[in-house]
Design a protein around this motif. Sequence first.
Motif, short mmCIF file in Angstrom:
data_model
loop_
_atom_site.label_atom_id
_atom_site.label_comp_id
_atom_site.label_asym_id
_atom_site.label_seq_id
_atom_site.Cartn_x
_atom_site.Cartn_y
_atom_site.Cartn_z
N ARG A 1 8.59 -14.84 0.23
CA ARG A 1 7.75 -13.79 -0.34
C ARG A 1 6.97 -13.06 0.76
N ARG A 2 6.40 -13.83 1.69
CA ARG A 2 5.56 -13.17 2.68
C ARG A 2 6.37 -12.38 3.71
N ARG A 3 7.67 -12.65 3.77
CA ARG A 3 8.51 -11.92 4.74
C ARG A 3 9.20 -10.71 4.11
N HIS A 4 9.60 -10.84 2.83
CA HIS A 4 10.51 -9.82 2.27
C HIS A 4 9.96 -9.04 1.09
N ILE A 5 8.81 -9.42 0.60
CA ILE A 5 8.33 -8.75 -0.62
C ILE A 5 6.90 -8.25 -0.43
N GLY A 6 6.60 -7.11 -1.01
CA GLY A 6 5.24 -6.61 -1.08
C GLY A 6 4.83 -6.51 -2.54
N PHE A 7 3.64 -6.93 -2.88
CA PHE A 7 3.23 -6.95 -4.29
C PHE A 7 1.93 -6.17 -4.43
N ILE A 8 1.90 -5.28 -5.40
CA ILE A 8 0.68 -4.50 -5.67
C ILE A 8 0.27 -4.74 -7.12
N TYR A 9 -1.02 -5.06 -7.31
CA TYR A 9 -1.51 -5.41 -8.66
C TYR A 9 -2.36 -4.28 -9.24
N GLN A 10 -2.48 -4.32 -10.55
CA GLN A 10 -3.33 -3.33 -11.22
C GLN A 10 -4.79 -3.48 -10.77
N PHE A 11 -5.24 -4.76 -10.64
CA PHE A 11 -6.65 -4.99 -10.29
C PHE A 11 -6.80 -5.31 -8.80
N PHE A 12 -5.99 -4.74 -7.98
CA PHE A 12 -6.06 -4.71 -6.50
C PHE A 12 -5.89 -6.08 -5.84
N ASN A 13 -6.66 -7.08 -6.34
CA ASN A 13 -6.57 -8.43 -5.78
C ASN A 13 -6.73 -8.46 -4.27
N LEU A 14 -7.77 -7.81 -3.79
CA LEU A 14 -8.06 -7.89 -2.36
C LEU A 14 -8.91 -9.13 -2.09
N ILE A 15 -8.89 -9.57 -0.84
CA ILE A 15 -9.71 -10.74 -0.48
C ILE A 15 -11.13 -10.24 -0.18
N PRO A 16 -12.10 -10.66 -0.98
CA PRO A 16 -13.45 -10.07 -0.84
C PRO A 16 -14.11 -10.40 0.50
N THR A 17 -13.66 -11.49 1.13
CA THR A 17 -14.32 -11.89 2.39
C THR A 17 -13.60 -11.36 3.62
N LEU A 18 -12.62 -10.49 3.42
CA LEU A 18 -11.96 -9.86 4.57
C LEU A 18 -12.20 -8.35 4.52
N THR A 19 -12.29 -7.75 5.69
CA THR A 19 -12.50 -6.30 5.74
C THR A 19 -11.21 -5.59 5.35
N VAL A 20 -11.30 -4.26 5.25
CA VAL A 20 -10.12 -3.46 4.91
C VAL A 20 -8.99 -3.75 5.91
N ALA A 21 -9.33 -3.64 7.19
CA ALA A 21 -8.30 -3.85 8.23
C ALA A 21 -7.73 -5.26 8.15
N GLU A 22 -8.61 -6.22 7.93
CA GLU A 22 -8.15 -7.62 7.89
C GLU A 22 -7.28 -7.89 6.66
N ASN A 23 -7.65 -7.28 5.52
CA ASN A 23 -6.83 -7.44 4.32
C ASN A 23 -5.41 -6.94 4.58
N ILE A 24 -5.33 -5.82 5.26
CA ILE A 24 -4.01 -5.24 5.54
C ILE A 24 -3.24 -6.12 6.53
N ALA A 25 -3.96 -6.62 7.52
CA ALA A 25 -3.30 -7.40 8.59
C ALA A 25 -2.92 -8.82 8.16
N LEU A 26 -3.48 -9.26 7.04
CA LEU A 26 -3.32 -10.68 6.66
C LEU A 26 -1.85 -11.11 6.60
N VAL A 27 -1.01 -10.30 5.95
CA VAL A 27 0.40 -10.71 5.78
C VAL A 27 1.10 -10.79 7.14
#
Lengths: 834, 230
Positions: free
Chosen positions: B83-109
């Motif tokens: 999943r982490r290599r081949h799939i991207g998932f987008i949710y209706q309620f965003f499901n961002l990590i509240p303790t990571l910044t915008v840049a970090e959320n994007i870089a996490l995968v």
Amino acid sequence: MVSRLLWQSSLRFMRQQYWQTALSFIAITLGVAIVVAVDLANESARMAFDWSVSGLDGQVSHQIVANSGVIDEALFVNLRKQLGITRSAPQLEARIQCLGESFSLLGIDPISELSLRRHAMAIGNEAMPQLMQQANGVILLRQTADRLGLKTADDFICQYRGKPLQLKLSSTLAQAPNPAFERLIITDIANAQHMLGRRGELDKIALELNDAELQAIKTWLPPRYRLIDTQRRHGGVSAMSQAFHHNLTAMSLLVLLVGGLLIYNAMTFSALRRQRVIGIYRALGLSRRELITLLLVESVVVAVPASFTGLALGLALSQYLLHLEIQTIDDLYFRLTVSGFVLSPASLLKGMILGVFTSVLATLSPAMNASRVAVINLQRRSATEQHWQVRYKKIAVIGAAGFVGLYLYEQLPTQGLTSAYIALILMVFSFCLLTPLALSLSCRILEKLVRPWSSISLRLAIRGVAAGISRSGIAVASLAVALATVMAMTIMIASFRFSVDTWLTQSLSGDVHISMPKPPQDKAFHTALIDDLRRLDEVGHISSRRSFRGETQAGRLRIVSIENRLLEHYPPLLAQVDSALQRYIQGQGIFISEPLAYHQHLQAGDLFSLYTQEGLKAFTVLAIFRDYSSSRGIVSVAPALLQKYWPAQAIDALTLRRSESSSYDELLTALKTELAKQPGDYPMVSIRTIRERSLAIFDRTFAITQVVDVLLLIVAFIGLLSALLALQLEKSSEYAIYRAIGMSRLQLAALILQQTCLLGFSAALLAMPLGFLLAQRLIHVINRRSFGWSMEQVFPVEILPQSLLLAIIAALLAAIYPIAKMWQKTIASALREE
Amino acid sequence: MAAMTIDGLHWSYEKGGLHIEVLRDISLSIRQGEIIALLGKSGSGKSSLLNLIAGIANFHQGEIRIGEHRLSQFDEEQRSLFRRRHIGFIYQFFNLIPTLTVAENIALVLELNAEPRASLKPKMQKMLLQLDLLDKSDDFPDVLSGGEQQRVAIGRALIHQPALILADEPTGNLDATSAKQVLDLLIGQCRALNSSLIIVTHSKAVADLADRTLSLVDSRLLAGAQGLAW
């Protein structure tokens, strides 16, 4: 390997949830501090014990002691002349008080000591002759002399049994072979005999024997003396205090158990709070193993600094505990000549490992649970709680099975002390496993009971506790364990105190206790003195006591004989053969105390051997009596028996009761006047004072357990606070909805209070059966196996409202922060959080 | 070669002693770069289907192939790594990590995929630029608007250039303007990366942008917008 960003996210979460992180930190800190403090104090006390024992006896292979306690010095002369055993040295000891401190006065023969090369090595060849040349000359360790402000050739006064001894500091030792020398005053044996009024007497003859000498001495030694192996003797002496150390260690482990529950609770809550985030992690591709690693490392991040802080706190606390422990060992077991603090790296390492290991262990289950829930469920808010609702029933079955199994195991009479402790701690843990189910059932029953008349607020409070059983169950368990432990200790101490008090009342008959002067006078003198005292109008009754340390098949024990004892003043007999008292008075057997019977597996009717002047002789145990004066045990013999087998023993104390027509003061005045006419000193003390002193020592003994009790309660309180905060903060959005539909802040505060009080009340209720059961185990299993003592179990009823009050106060205090937080938050912000 | 194929997929669960069949005999083939709009009433099984394709939920009958990989042969651990290599998932309620910044959320995968630091930063910067979030890179999600949060979620789903992107009503929680911006961005990026996209939606506008529309009706997958009144 887990991503750096995940660590960063975890650290930020811990920072955001600072109160929760802080509470986990405090729990680990306190848990480690208590374990380390108790361990260090135990280790220091044990070392003090060893140094005290070996410091006096040095490195010798054997000792000769007398069955009656006193060796005729002619024996030493004959030993050298007849057997040619030159590696031998006589010894005389006494406990003296000098300039406000306690010391052991050790009388040695400097010339004989050269053959053994023990004290001589420390004292040095130059100082040895000075010992012999100066009357009353003594040697002290230089640092001890400096502390006392003494210089060479200074005179100083010490006290021995209330009598002044004038000593002169002949020389000082630059270095001590072991710390026991800090409390030793060394003098020539002839000086010691003269000063202590014990001419011609020795306490021990120290020997360094080869196999041939050993065989020779065994056949040569007269029956009233006994040859003992020094190493074996030391082992026996140090074993006496083992039980005491075990008790403290068990208590410190209970604190760690409660601390572990707290960490478990904190980590469960941490996982619950983050279940949505964990769900996202998993959806993004974080594997189960990586997630478990992340949560475990989080716990280590808290545990490591917390454990270090715990070590520092433990070090400080251990100094205080050591002081209490040394006092107890001094009071109960053995006069310690040293009390130095030992910083054991092993104890510190143990504390550190235990702190981190407990944290990781407590985190493992929540981490596994979080990883086990299907990813799809993790995104649902109540998935973990539902998972718990199913699991706690299975856990309760395991807990119940464990509890019953361990209870039955503890009933087996053959088990040792360590296994009893392990079983006890596991029983407490099994009880914890039962708590969530018990709490859930109680909530259901309570809700049914209150439904017809209660407000919706109360019903919400009850349902809230039941719905959050994963947190509330553990919180209640940790508080219940702490309360139960305090309750059990209180019941045990109260029972023990009651039994000791009853025993003291029964065994300390009369009004005044008089110690007979040393050296002992002859029998004619004693008879005349007792007759003189009996003639006084103020004296109603006199009994006389002869007691000495005699050799038995169980080692050296106190043998006591009381003459003219009234029937009502015989100690309570726990087991006896037919006509035991009558046969005892006629000298047909002996009575032994309960600890001796327990440790030697003796019953009434069995035989027990004592060394008499005719050698080893077996006596019938006619009865076993209750006695708390020694955990090793004592032997009571009737005057008729004493006369036959130990005729040389002199009276060492008298107990007098006033006549019906006189007061205590009149008796005291009359005795002082009469005894002033007699040669020698007769220290007098009222029986009431002895009783009060004994109970004071008793109370001092348990001061240390009370300190640990308080610390345990603090940890439990933190546990409750942590769980309540978790529950309340988790519900903040729910509370916002209540506010949005019109519930006032005050009503909401009342709801929170009801919930916290319900938790406190539940913990107190659950603590009651557990506390009672723990008390029973402590009294009938642990104390019995530790000391051999049985006791009357009393139940101080005030403990029930006290525990309830304690739990409710803890709950009310724990409600303050969630209420304050709710009070400050606007409805809009609380709703936005959802 | 198809980017993804589904053959005879069945999925059901038990609830209160009842057997509930959610997906019945689902078969589907998607080309590389194809955009599919998946329609269906609430509770029709759209999200379940996405979870099965992502390997979040497991299935016992049928097969899902993504590229050369057959999901039925993977255990949970392998599905996570896949999943982490081949799939991207987008949710209706965003499901961002509240303790990571915008840049970090994007870089996490990228970090989960052990992307070297040297290449991670430029990729992240480029994505932030494309998302028009450069000035928000150090902000935490709680200070962003809904549209901005969903753009971050899109960035997180696309940063590792997955072959397949799954979007579960990505505009369902946004106002019309934000929804259009997000949709344009998502479809534009998928086209640019030649990633296949399955987008669950109730919106005709979204469906109109797709290459193909499928509907889930009575547990079956049908072509076109079946049984829906726009």
